[in-house]
Scaffold this active site. Sequence first.
Site, short mmCIF file in Angstrom:
data_model
loop_
_atom_site.label_atom_id
_atom_site.label_comp_id
_atom_site.label_asym_id
_atom_site.label_seq_id
_atom_site.Cartn_x
_atom_site.Cartn_y
_atom_site.Cartn_z
CB SER A 157 -1.04 -0.05 1.17
OG SER A 157 -2.08 0.94 1.23
CG ASP A 255 -7.10 -2.12 -3.32
OD1 ASP A 255 -7.56 -1.14 -2.70
OD2 ASP A 255 -5.96 -2.54 -3.14
CG HIS A 285 -6.01 -1.83 0.59
ND1 HIS A 285 -5.11 -1.49 -0.44
CD2 HIS A 285 -5.42 -1.20 1.48
CE1 HIS A 285 -4.23 -0.60 -0.06
NE2 HIS A 285 -4.35 -0.68 1.23
#
Length: 312
Positions: A157, A255, A285
């Site tokens: 991320s 996501d 995610h």
Amino acid sequence: MPLDPILEQIAAGGGFAPMDEDLAILHAERAAARALALANRSRTKVKRTQDRQIEGREGPIGVRIYWPDTDSAAPAPLVVFYHGGGFARGDLETHDPVARAISAKAEAVVVAVDYRLAPEHPYPAAAHDSFDALLWSHEHAAELGADPGRIAVAGDSAGGNLAAVVTQLARDAGGPPLKFQLLWYPAVTFDLSLPSAEENAHGPLLTRKDMELYGRFYLGDTATGAPADLPATAAPVNGNLAGLPPAYIATAQYDPIRDDGTTYAKLLAEAGVPVELHNAETLAHGYVSFAAAVPVAKEARDRSLAALKAAL
């Protein structure tokens, strides 16, 4: 394909606390996440770990070093790992299971970086800390029992953003030489107009509202222009991608930043960089952090770590 049912249950139970403008709430959530991580330690075995403070250009940077549980006397490969959390959350404890998995599965020395968090330390603080930690890791590789010629970066991320950023910085600086970049659902564009941002605007686990707030926290005054105007050290998708190390990019169907990774993979390939793109069609995610509970997430994580090991 539908969302994995186990991950759906985790999301329904509040897998990630929602973002809030109130800094007191953010600080409380950071503390709660750290306490939860400490109460649920990873069982992945490594030989040993060590917490250290290293010197960066703007002050000390915390790192945790992991040594793989192998009998080999030869220097191990080295992976510098940057945790996720929207540049505003996450630390060495919340992502200890991920760092342990990297060390164990890739049989590598891992340097996990506790870079400064926003909004207290907005861009470019995290980018500076991340590159400084890479420079330190390369300089001290022999001391750590690692091979300075076999270094990779990895991140999830926001950490995927930072891993991508440092590959460009290292190329431009003439080193350290990097063999590979492993990017799990990297946030590399800050472009909320991409289709996945609308498609998965309400999550699970990460929402478009969360992304907007993370962007404001991290970018601050830098966020006044269009995403395409951001510097490459904030949005690596805007940089020169030629001559970067091979990449493995993992995305998740559910996501909102899925298309960040897809876009970056396409641009890397167009720049002549070898890249593998893998989209987990039943995951969302943050799935690497749920590998212990979600078998499909573990499979996706281990597949990416096998690619990392092979590259090193």
